[in-house]
Scaffold this motif. Structure first.
Motif, mmCIF file in Angstrom:
data_model
loop_
_atom_site.group_PDB
_atom_site.id
_atom_site.type_symbol
_atom_site.label_atom_id
_atom_site.label_comp_id
_atom_site.label_asym_id
_atom_site.label_seq_id
_atom_site.Cartn_x
_atom_site.Cartn_y
_atom_site.Cartn_z
ATOM 1 N N GLU A 47 1.253 16.144 2.529
ATOM 2 C CA GLU A 47 -0.166 15.774 2.452
ATOM 3 C C GLU A 47 -1.045 17.008 2.251
ATOM 4 O OE1 GLU A 47 -3.231 13.321 1.984
ATOM 5 O OE2 GLU A 47 -1.171 12.648 2.273
ATOM 6 N N THR A 48 -0.729 18.104 2.927
ATOM 7 C CA THR A 48 -1.492 19.346 2.761
ATOM 8 C C THR A 48 -1.361 19.866 1.326
ATOM 9 O OG1 THR A 48 -1.206 19.918 5.085
ATOM 10 C CG2 THR A 48 -1.737 21.724 3.581
ATOM 11 N N ALA A 49 -0.146 19.881 0.814
ATOM 12 C CA ALA A 49 0.075 20.347 -0.563
ATOM 13 C C ALA A 49 -0.649 19.448 -1.560
ATOM 14 C CB ALA A 49 1.571 20.382 -0.869
ATOM 15 N N LEU A 50 -0.635 18.155 -1.315
ATOM 16 C CA LEU A 50 -1.305 17.199 -2.198
ATOM 17 C C LEU A 50 -2.819 17.418 -2.187
ATOM 18 C CD1 LEU A 50 -0.978 14.741 -4.035
ATOM 19 C CD2 LEU A 50 -1.021 13.306 -2.007
ATOM 20 N N GLN A 51 -3.396 17.585 -1.023
ATOM 21 C CA GLN A 51 -4.843 17.816 -0.927
ATOM 22 C C GLN A 51 -5.247 19.129 -1.585
ATOM 23 O OE1 GLN A 51 -5.737 17.516 3.240
ATOM 24 N NE2 GLN A 51 -5.570 15.280 3.264
ATOM 25 N N GLU A 52 -4.455 20.168 -1.391
ATOM 26 C CA GLU A 52 -4.771 21.461 -2.012
ATOM 27 C C GLU A 52 -4.697 21.370 -3.534
ATOM 28 O OE1 GLU A 52 -2.116 24.299 -0.274
ATOM 29 O OE2 GLU A 52 -3.186 24.315 1.643
ATOM 30 N N ALA A 53 -3.695 20.675 -4.051
ATOM 31 C CA ALA A 53 -3.558 20.517 -5.501
ATOM 32 C C ALA A 53 -4.721 19.705 -6.061
ATOM 33 C CB ALA A 53 -2.230 19.856 -5.837
ATOM 34 N N GLU A 54 -5.140 18.662 -5.348
ATOM 35 C CA GLU A 54 -6.268 17.854 -5.810
ATOM 36 C C GLU A 54 -7.575 18.643 -5.776
ATOM 37 O OE1 GLU A 54 -5.819 14.470 -3.241
ATOM 38 O OE2 GLU A 54 -4.632 13.365 -4.738
ATOM 39 N N ARG A 55 -7.756 19.488 -4.755
ATOM 40 C CA ARG A 55 -8.958 20.331 -4.708
ATOM 41 C C ARG A 55 -8.957 21.340 -5.857
ATOM 42 N NH1 ARG A 55 -8.342 20.214 1.008
ATOM 43 N NH2 ARG A 55 -7.184 22.159 0.943
ATOM 44 N N GLU A 56 -7.791 21.943 -6.105
ATOM 45 C CA GLU A 56 -7.703 22.892 -7.223
ATOM 46 C C GLU A 56 -7.999 22.196 -8.543
ATOM 47 O OE1 GLU A 56 -4.509 25.861 -9.472
ATOM 48 O OE2 GLU A 56 -3.919 24.891 -7.598
ATOM 49 N N GLN A 57 -7.474 20.994 -8.698
ATOM 50 C CA GLN A 57 -7.689 20.235 -9.928
ATOM 51 C C GLN A 57 -9.179 19.918 -10.125
ATOM 52 O OE1 GLN A 57 -6.223 16.186 -10.008
ATOM 53 N NE2 GLN A 57 -5.546 16.432 -12.122
ATOM 54 N N ALA A 58 -9.861 19.496 -9.060
ATOM 55 C CA ALA A 58 -11.281 19.165 -9.168
ATOM 56 C C ALA A 58 -12.105 20.408 -9.522
ATOM 57 C CB ALA A 58 -11.772 18.554 -7.865
ATOM 58 N N GLY A 59 -11.823 21.523 -8.862
ATOM 59 C CA GLY A 59 -12.556 22.746 -9.153
ATOM 60 C C GLY A 59 -12.305 23.251 -10.560
ATOM 61 N N LEU A 60 -11.059 23.221 -10.975
ATOM 62 C CA LEU A 60 -10.717 23.685 -12.318
ATOM 63 C C LEU A 60 -11.315 22.766 -13.376
ATOM 64 C CD1 LEU A 60 -9.220 25.706 -14.080
ATOM 65 C CD2 LEU A 60 -7.165 24.314 -13.808
ATOM 66 N N ASN A 61 -11.331 21.480 -13.101
ATOM 67 C CA ASN A 61 -11.920 20.527 -14.039
ATOM 68 C C ASN A 61 -13.406 20.829 -14.238
ATOM 69 O OD1 ASN A 61 -11.711 18.426 -15.808
ATOM 70 N ND2 ASN A 61 -11.809 16.830 -14.273
ATOM 71 N N ILE A 114 0.745 16.762 -8.875
ATOM 72 C CA ILE A 114 0.149 15.747 -8.012
ATOM 73 C C ILE A 114 0.942 14.446 -8.091
ATOM 74 C CG2 ILE A 114 -1.902 14.275 -7.746
ATOM 75 C CD1 ILE A 114 -3.562 16.811 -8.429
ATOM 76 N N ALA A 115 1.331 14.067 -9.290
ATOM 77 C CA ALA A 115 2.139 12.848 -9.442
ATOM 78 C C ALA A 115 3.467 12.981 -8.703
ATOM 79 C CB ALA A 115 2.381 12.564 -10.925
ATOM 80 N N HIS A 116 4.099 14.141 -8.789
ATOM 81 C CA HIS A 116 5.371 14.363 -8.092
ATOM 82 C C HIS A 116 5.189 14.323 -6.571
ATOM 83 C CE1 HIS A 116 7.449 15.053 -11.772
ATOM 84 N NE2 HIS A 116 6.909 16.234 -12.019
ATOM 85 N N LEU A 117 4.131 14.956 -6.090
ATOM 86 C CA LEU A 117 3.883 14.956 -4.646
ATOM 87 C C LEU A 117 3.591 13.546 -4.130
ATOM 88 C CD1 LEU A 117 1.775 18.212 -4.314
ATOM 89 C CD2 LEU A 117 4.034 17.798 -3.328
ATOM 90 N N LYS A 118 2.862 12.760 -4.901
ATOM 91 C CA LYS A 118 2.604 11.375 -4.503
ATOM 92 C C LYS A 118 3.901 10.574 -4.469
ATOM 93 C CE LYS A 118 -2.222 11.000 -5.851
ATOM 94 N NZ LYS A 118 -3.205 10.345 -6.736
ATOM 95 N N PHE A 119 4.782 10.842 -5.428
ATOM 96 C CA PHE A 119 6.078 10.161 -5.443
ATOM 97 C C PHE A 119 6.893 10.527 -4.201
ATOM 98 C CE2 PHE A 119 10.621 10.375 -6.316
ATOM 99 C CZ PHE A 119 10.879 9.048 -6.605
ATOM 100 N N VAL A 120 6.930 11.818 -3.873
ATOM 101 C CA VAL A 120 7.686 12.268 -2.697
ATOM 102 C C VAL A 120 7.108 11.644 -1.427
ATOM 103 C CG1 VAL A 120 8.238 14.296 -1.291
ATOM 104 C CG2 VAL A 120 8.482 14.407 -3.758
ATOM 105 N N LYS A 121 5.780 11.576 -1.337
ATOM 106 C CA LYS A 121 5.139 10.969 -0.170
ATOM 107 C C LYS A 121 5.515 9.486 -0.066
ATOM 108 C CE LYS A 121 0.618 10.047 1.831
ATOM 109 N NZ LYS A 121 -0.835 10.206 1.645
ATOM 110 N N THR A 122 5.458 8.790 -1.185
ATOM 111 C CA THR A 122 5.828 7.370 -1.193
ATOM 112 C C THR A 122 7.292 7.187 -0.837
ATOM 113 O OG1 THR A 122 4.153 6.937 -2.874
ATOM 114 C CG2 THR A 122 5.870 5.285 -2.617
#
Length: 138
Positions: A47-61, A114-122
């Protein structure tokens, strides 16, 4: 020297038999608590890795969108603008193009991660259906 090790092992083996120790296991509740802790730690890391990746994605976008906007302003709006453009403007266009290209490449990588991390979480949640993550008090 090898004989010393054999004697020590034999002594330990015979000594443990003489003490008449019985095998003791932890309680089922304690085992379940330990398992929940392990699963929780793994899920928290995901969950931490997923949130960090999503924050990086939003900022970079946001930064890529900003670079696209700045690049579009320097292009001009004439149909033959590229023929009469100053060398300095061409240099800036090249810099914007490189930044935008690098940003878009990284955005693709982040989307994949992000897709991979969501898969692992699921997968974790389906493998451990009895695990209930702690509820956050909001």
């Amino acid at each position: 020297m090898f004989q010393l090790f054999l004697r020590a092992r034999a002594h330990n083996l015979l000594g443990s038999c003489r003490e008449d120790k019985t095998f003791k296991a932890r309680s089922a509740e304690r085992d379940a608590e330990t398992d929940r802790g392990r699963i929780g730690a793994v899920l928290a890391a995901i969950e931490t890795a997923l949130q960090e990746a999503e924050r990086e994605q939003a900022g970079l976008n946001r930064r890529v969108d900003d670079a696209l906007a700045r690049a579009s302003v320097t292009f001009g709006n004439g149909t033959d603008e590229y023929l009469e453009r100053e060398p300095l403007d061409n240099h800036h266009q090249d810099l914007f193009a490189a930044d935008i290209s690098n940003g878009q490449r990284r955005l693709k990588e982040l989307a994949s991660s992000i897709a991979h991390l969501k898969f692992v979480k699921t997968a974790m949640l389906t493998r451990f259906p009895d695990f209930k993550p702690p509820q956050l008090n909001s």
